[in-house]
Design a protein around this motif. Structure first.
Motif, PDB file in Angstrom:
ATOM      1  N   LYS A 111       7.998 143.850  99.901  1.00 34.68           N
ATOM      2  CA  LYS A 111       8.870 142.736  99.493  1.00 34.68           C
ATOM      3  C   LYS A 111       8.790 142.529  97.985  1.00 34.68           C
ATOM      4  O   LYS A 111       9.816 142.344  97.301  1.00 34.68           O
ATOM      5  CB  LYS A 111       8.462 141.462 100.235  1.00 34.68           C
ATOM      6  N   ARG A 112       7.579 142.558  97.455  1.00 33.89           N
ATOM      7  CA  ARG A 112       7.409 142.362  96.013  1.00 33.89           C
ATOM      8  C   ARG A 112       8.030 143.505  95.207  1.00 33.89           C
ATOM      9  O   ARG A 112       8.624 143.283  94.155  1.00 33.89           O
ATOM     10  CB  ARG A 112       5.917 142.205  95.687  1.00 33.89           C
ATOM     11  N   MET A 113       7.890 144.706  95.689  1.00 30.43           N
ATOM     12  CA  MET A 113       8.479 145.843  94.975  1.00 30.43           C
ATOM     13  C   MET A 113      10.016 145.788  95.022  1.00 30.43           C
ATOM     14  O   MET A 113      10.684 146.180  94.072  1.00 30.43           O
ATOM     15  CB  MET A 113       7.981 147.155  95.576  1.00 30.43           C
ATOM     16  N   GLU A 114      10.565 145.270  96.108  1.00 37.97           N
ATOM     17  CA  GLU A 114      12.013 145.093  96.190  1.00 37.97           C
ATOM     18  C   GLU A 114      12.465 143.995  95.231  1.00 37.97           C
ATOM     19  O   GLU A 114      13.516 144.111  94.580  1.00 37.97           O
ATOM     20  CB  GLU A 114      12.412 144.746  97.627  1.00 37.97           C
ATOM     21  N   GLU A 115      11.670 142.926  95.123  1.00 40.01           N
ATOM     22  CA  GLU A 115      11.979 141.856  94.170  1.00 40.01           C
ATOM     23  C   GLU A 115      11.975 142.392  92.739  1.00 40.01           C
ATOM     24  O   GLU A 115      12.838 142.037  91.932  1.00 40.01           O
ATOM     25  CB  GLU A 115      10.949 140.722  94.287  1.00 40.01           C
ATOM     26  N   LEU A 116      11.021 143.252  92.451  1.00 40.46           N
ATOM     27  CA  LEU A 116      10.947 143.838  91.108  1.00 40.46           C
ATOM     28  C   LEU A 116      12.184 144.691  90.837  1.00 40.46           C
ATOM     29  O   LEU A 116      12.750 144.656  89.737  1.00 40.46           O
ATOM     30  CB  LEU A 116       9.682 144.686  90.975  1.00 40.46           C
ATOM     31  N   LYS A 117      12.615 145.425  91.846  1.00 41.30           N
ATOM     32  CA  LYS A 117      13.770 146.304  91.692  1.00 41.30           C
ATOM     33  C   LYS A 117      15.059 145.514  91.515  1.00 41.30           C
ATOM     34  O   LYS A 117      15.925 145.878  90.704  1.00 41.30           O
ATOM     35  CB  LYS A 117      13.878 147.222  92.913  1.00 41.30           C
ATOM     36  N   THR A 118      15.204 144.426  92.257  1.00 42.01           N
ATOM     37  CA  THR A 118      16.468 143.680  92.251  1.00 42.01           C
ATOM     38  C   THR A 118      16.529 142.584  91.190  1.00 42.01           C
ATOM     39  O   THR A 118      17.587 142.347  90.602  1.00 42.01           O
ATOM     40  CB  THR A 118      16.720 143.052  93.635  1.00 42.01           C
ATOM     41  N   SER A 119      15.383 141.929  90.946  1.00 44.77           N
ATOM     42  CA  SER A 119      15.401 140.803  90.003  1.00 44.77           C
ATOM     43  C   SER A 119      14.532 141.016  88.771  1.00 44.77           C
ATOM     44  O   SER A 119      14.570 140.222  87.827  1.00 44.77           O
ATOM     45  CB  SER A 119      14.949 139.516  90.712  1.00 44.77           C
ATOM     46  N   GLY A 120      13.727 142.104  88.785  1.00 47.09           N
ATOM     47  CA  GLY A 120      12.863 142.380  87.638  1.00 47.09           C
ATOM     48  C   GLY A 120      11.649 141.478  87.552  1.00 47.09           C
ATOM     49  O   GLY A 120      11.016 141.373  86.492  1.00 47.09           O
ATOM     50  N   LYS A 121      11.274 140.860  88.676  1.00 47.76           N
ATOM     51  CA  LYS A 121      10.195 139.871  88.610  1.00 47.76           C
ATOM     52  C   LYS A 121       9.593 139.654  89.998  1.00 47.76           C
ATOM     53  O   LYS A 121      10.280 139.749  91.008  1.00 47.76           O
ATOM     54  CB  LYS A 121      10.751 138.547  88.079  1.00 47.76           C
ATOM     55  N   TYR A 122       8.282 139.398  90.048  1.00 49.51           N
ATOM     56  CA  TYR A 122       7.647 138.901  91.264  1.00 49.51           C
ATOM     57  C   TYR A 122       6.421 138.090  90.855  1.00 49.51           C
ATOM     58  O   TYR A 122       5.967 138.131  89.702  1.00 49.51           O
ATOM     59  CB  TYR A 122       7.255 140.037  92.221  1.00 49.51           C
ATOM     60  N   GLU A 123       5.863 137.342  91.804  1.00 50.92           N
ATOM     61  CA  GLU A 123       4.715 136.491  91.511  1.00 50.92           C
ATOM     62  C   GLU A 123       3.727 136.553  92.665  1.00 50.92           C
ATOM     63  O   GLU A 123       4.118 136.546  93.837  1.00 50.92           O
ATOM     64  CB  GLU A 123       5.176 135.044  91.292  1.00 50.92           C
ATOM     65  N   ILE A 124       2.446 136.635  92.353  1.00 53.34           N
ATOM     66  CA  ILE A 124       1.412 136.627  93.379  1.00 53.34           C
ATOM     67  C   ILE A 124       0.847 135.212  93.521  1.00 53.34           C
ATOM     68  O   ILE A 124       1.122 134.332  92.694  1.00 53.34           O
ATOM     69  CB  ILE A 124       0.284 137.637  93.069  1.00 53.34           C
ATOM     70  N   THR A 125       0.063 134.985  94.544  1.00 54.65           N
ATOM     71  CA  THR A 125      -0.487 133.651  94.785  1.00 54.65           C
ATOM     72  C   THR A 125      -1.678 133.380  93.863  1.00 54.65           C
ATOM     73  O   THR A 125      -2.278 134.303  93.295  1.00 54.65           O
ATOM     74  CB  THR A 125      -0.951 133.502  96.236  1.00 54.65           C
ATOM     75  N   ALA A 126      -2.036 132.104  93.750  1.00 52.87           N
ATOM     76  CA  ALA A 126      -3.190 131.714  92.936  1.00 52.87           C
ATOM     77  C   ALA A 126      -4.468 132.337  93.472  1.00 52.87           C
ATOM     78  O   ALA A 126      -5.352 132.747  92.707  1.00 52.87           O
ATOM     79  CB  ALA A 126      -3.314 130.188  92.901  1.00 52.87           C
ATOM     80  N   GLU A 127      -4.570 132.438  94.796  1.00 52.14           N
ATOM     81  CA  GLU A 127      -5.764 133.026  95.411  1.00 52.14           C
ATOM     82  C   GLU A 127      -5.865 134.521  95.077  1.00 52.14           C
ATOM     83  O   GLU A 127      -6.956 135.043  94.792  1.00 52.14           O
ATOM     84  CB  GLU A 127      -5.723 132.840  96.928  1.00 52.14           C
ATOM     85  N   GLU A 128      -4.721 135.198  95.104  1.00 54.90           N
ATOM     86  CA  GLU A 128      -4.709 136.624  94.777  1.00 54.90           C
ATOM     87  C   GLU A 128      -5.060 136.851  93.310  1.00 54.90           C
ATOM     88  O   GLU A 128      -5.818 137.770  92.966  1.00 54.90           O
ATOM     89  CB  GLU A 128      -3.333 137.221  95.079  1.00 54.90           C
ATOM     90  N   LEU A 129      -4.518 136.003  92.425  1.00 57.47           N
ATOM     91  CA  LEU A 129      -4.828 136.123  91.002  1.00 57.47           C
ATOM     92  C   LEU A 129      -6.320 135.896  90.754  1.00 57.47           C
ATOM     93  O   LEU A 129      -6.943 136.619  89.962  1.00 57.47           O
ATOM     94  CB  LEU A 129      -4.006 135.127  90.189  1.00 57.47           C
ATOM     95  N   LYS A 130      -6.890 134.950  91.453  1.00 58.10           N
ATOM     96  CA  LYS A 130      -8.322 134.686  91.321  1.00 58.10           C
ATOM     97  C   LYS A 130      -9.132 135.904  91.747  1.00 58.10           C
ATOM     98  O   LYS A 130     -10.114 136.285  91.092  1.00 58.10           O
ATOM     99  CB  LYS A 130      -8.716 133.465  92.167  1.00 58.10           C
ATOM    100  N   ALA A 131      -8.696 136.545  92.830  1.00 55.71           N
ATOM    101  CA  ALA A 131      -9.390 137.740  93.315  1.00 55.71           C
ATOM    102  C   ALA A 131      -9.310 138.872  92.292  1.00 55.71           C
ATOM    103  O   ALA A 131     -10.296 139.575  92.045  1.00 55.71           O
ATOM    104  CB  ALA A 131      -8.790 138.185  94.647  1.00 55.71           C
ATOM    105  N   ILE A 132      -8.138 139.053  91.684  1.00 61.09           N
ATOM    106  CA  ILE A 132      -7.984 140.080  90.641  1.00 61.09           C
ATOM    107  C   ILE A 132      -8.878 139.771  89.454  1.00 61.09           C
ATOM    108  O   ILE A 132      -9.556 140.658  88.906  1.00 61.09           O
ATOM    109  CB  ILE A 132      -6.511 140.188  90.202  1.00 61.09           C
ATOM    110  N   ASN A 133      -8.900 138.510  89.032  1.00 61.59           N
ATOM    111  CA  ASN A 133      -9.649 138.126  87.838  1.00 61.59           C
ATOM    112  C   ASN A 133     -11.161 138.165  88.020  1.00 61.59           C
ATOM    113  O   ASN A 133     -11.908 138.048  87.043  1.00 61.59           O
ATOM    114  CB  ASN A 133      -9.224 136.734  87.363  1.00 61.59           C
ATOM    115  N   GLU A 134     -11.615 138.364  89.250  1.00 62.43           N
ATOM    116  CA  GLU A 134     -13.054 138.569  89.453  1.00 62.43           C
ATOM    117  C   GLU A 134     -13.496 139.891  88.843  1.00 62.43           C
ATOM    118  O   GLU A 134     -14.667 140.054  88.480  1.00 62.43           O
ATOM    119  CB  GLU A 134     -13.380 138.539  90.952  1.00 62.43           C
ATOM    120  N   THR A 135     -12.560 140.827  88.718  1.00 61.65           N
ATOM    121  CA  THR A 135     -12.869 142.144  88.140  1.00 61.65           C
ATOM    122  C   THR A 135     -12.076 142.414  86.867  1.00 61.65           C
ATOM    123  O   THR A 135     -12.616 142.936  85.887  1.00 61.65           O
ATOM    124  CB  THR A 135     -12.590 143.263  89.154  1.00 61.65           C
ATOM    125  N   PHE A 136     -10.798 142.053  86.855  1.00 62.11           N
ATOM    126  CA  PHE A 136      -9.902 142.435  85.751  1.00 62.11           C
ATOM    127  C   PHE A 136      -9.660 141.268  84.784  1.00 62.11           C
ATOM    128  O   PHE A 136      -9.547 140.118  85.195  1.00 62.11           O
ATOM    129  CB  PHE A 136      -8.527 142.858  86.295  1.00 62.11           C
TER     130      PHE A 136
END
Length: 492
Positions: free
Chosen positions: A343-368
């Protein structure tokens, strides 16, 4: 070991994942589960040379490949490098450079693309595939040359490279346009790297194109890092760097370290993340961007937004707004939710944008975390290191150095060892590196090489010196919407 698509619907072997490159629904192949390297295996790897370490890591994923054959292929591939394929250079207390540019094309892409021809050819054998393979490559400069050199005159394989006509350095363009080999082709594309990459993905997913290729007895594959066979060998050098730190008594086994990685398509830093998933003691991964800082912004906000100005910079291999390998990370942090990833990759293709949840961003920022260098910041970082230590780096590594310095300044009491991943030989960008370290500006690349050598005394790679006298073989320029026409011309 089986592989699944980030967008669901498939389960294939490692050989199939490598041969196909991209799943039928456009998703990227990922391992069904991450294999682990135990403490005992890490201790054994301390005594291994680089090819042995690489084969050890690869065999964890490619379980249907023969261990002895795989080791022999790694030994053959890395014999093409000058000395240690991935030497670690101490720059300062706790700061090290991982040099990945000692291969035949002077860029880190050689670390994987010298091995990939074996992985692909053997994969075809394991899958019982008799068709001729056409490897399509979109490049922002380095992947193209490394693929052309790696697959040059390979039996049953053709390779075709697309690069942005005004988006690579003169040396990168010369490396590709003078390429030798009877099975290679190079086409410049009117547009940027994202245009090239999008066009190649469309060729892979177009059913009408597939039918035409089938009639010609051609099977498509990829040498970009969307192909797991390109990504997997890159995991090995993170293990090797860590083991070199342990063996040289810079750190104790089990101690965590950081990596700072110059990143455009997210493949190089994703390989470090995969190493961490396998058990490598990695604390943080610092994602270094240039002025096209879409990844830096995403890691800060959780919003991936392509609606922004595109900059042509002196670090062209990072001039990218569609970071394909980020899809693999999204798949992991979403709990391996293929439907949501699609779904997110389709959003990127059609609208050039997508957004992840705050919980997912927190999980990414534990490492990145992310940082960036504009043109001035990159030059300053390169100059400061050269003046202070005499070490010369290319512009992409300069961006990584700026991000690492910014991290140290913000976290003054952080004593974690930092490895900065150096991705290209400085002589691939001689004019820009010369300007950074001396302030002198020259228009001719070969004069730049001569003057950079005079300023640094760094050895000039033979393969770059010889470019001046090599005949240009490929001059075609095509519209991004007509790349399949170029493919048909090549295969007929």
């Amino acid at each position: 070991m089986l592989f699944i698509s980030t967008r669901g619907g498939e389960k294939v072997s490692g050989a199939q994942a490598i041969v196909k490159g991209l799943s039928e629904n456009g998703g990227l192949y990922v391992p069904e589960k991450f294999p682990k390297i135990s403490d005992a295996e890490m201790s054994e790897m301390l005594e291994m040379n680089y090819p042995e370490r690489a084969a050890k890591v690869l065999l964890k994923y490619l379980t249907e490949y023969d261990a002895a054959e795989l080791l022999a292929a790694c030994e053959k591939a890395y014999a093409k490098f000058e000395g240690d394929p991935a030497p670690l250079v101490r720059l300062d207390d706790g700061v090290y450079m991982l040099e990945l540019w000692h291969g035949p094309t002077c860029a880190f892409k050689d670390m994987a693309l010298t091995v990939l021809p074996y992985l692909l050819r053997k994969g075809c054998d394991l899958c019982g595939i008799k068709e001729e393979i056409l490897v399509l490559v979109a490049t922002s400069g380095d992947t193209g040359k490394a693929a052309l050199e790696g697959f040059k005159d390979a039996d049953g394989i053709k390779v075709m490279v697309f690069y942005p006509s005004d988006g690579v350095s003169k040396m990168q363009k010369l490396q590709m346009s003078t390429q030798e080999g009877g099975n290679v082709n190079v086409v410049a594309v009117k547009g940027n790297f994202d245009d090239c990459q999008t066009a190649v993905k469309e060729i892979f997913s177009n059913s009408e194109y597939a039918e035409e290729l089938k009639k010609a007895n051609i099977l498509l594959s990829s040498a970009n890092s969307i192909n797991f066979g390109r990504l997997a060998p890159q995991i090995a050098y993170y293990f090797s760097a860590y083991l070199d730190l342990v063996s040289s008594e810079q750190i104790a086994m089990g101690e965590e370290i950081d990596f700072t990685v110059p990143t455009g398509n997210f493949g190089n830093i994703l390989a470090a993340y995969y190493a961490k998933q396998m058990g490598l003691p990695v604390r943080r991964l610092h994602c270094a961007s240039n002025q096209n800082k879409i990844l830096c912004d995403f890691l800060a906000t959780g919003v991936y937004d392509m609606h922004r100005e595109f900059y042509k910079t002196t670090s062209p291999s990072m001039d990218i707004l569609v970071s394909s390998n980020l899809e693999r990370l999204l798949f992991e942090i979403s709990g391996r939710n293929a439907k949501l990833t699609a779904k997110r990759m389709e959003e990127l293709k059609t609208s050039g944008k997508y957004e992840i949840t705050a919980e997912e961003l927190k999980a990414i920022n534990e490492t990145f975390d992310g940082g960036f260098a504009d043109e001035e910041g990159c030059v300053e970082a390169m100059y400061d290191v050269f003046v202070d230590t005499g070490y010369t780096m290319d512009t992409h590594t300069g961006c990584a150095m700026k991000v690492a310095v910014d991290w140290f300044e913000k976290h003054k009491k952080d004593e974690t060892n930092m490895v900065i991943v150096s991705t290209a030989n400085p002589y691939k960008f001689p004019q820009d590196v010369l300007y950074a370290v001396t302030g002198n500006d020259v228009k001719d690349s070969f004069k730049g090489i001569k003057r950079l050598h005079a300023a640094t005394a760094m050895a000039v790679p033979k393969c770059l010196k010889e470019l001046r006298d090599k005949p240009v073989r490929f001059t075609a320029v095509a519209d991004r919407k007509k790349l399949f026409d170029e493919v048909l011309k090549f295969i007929k």
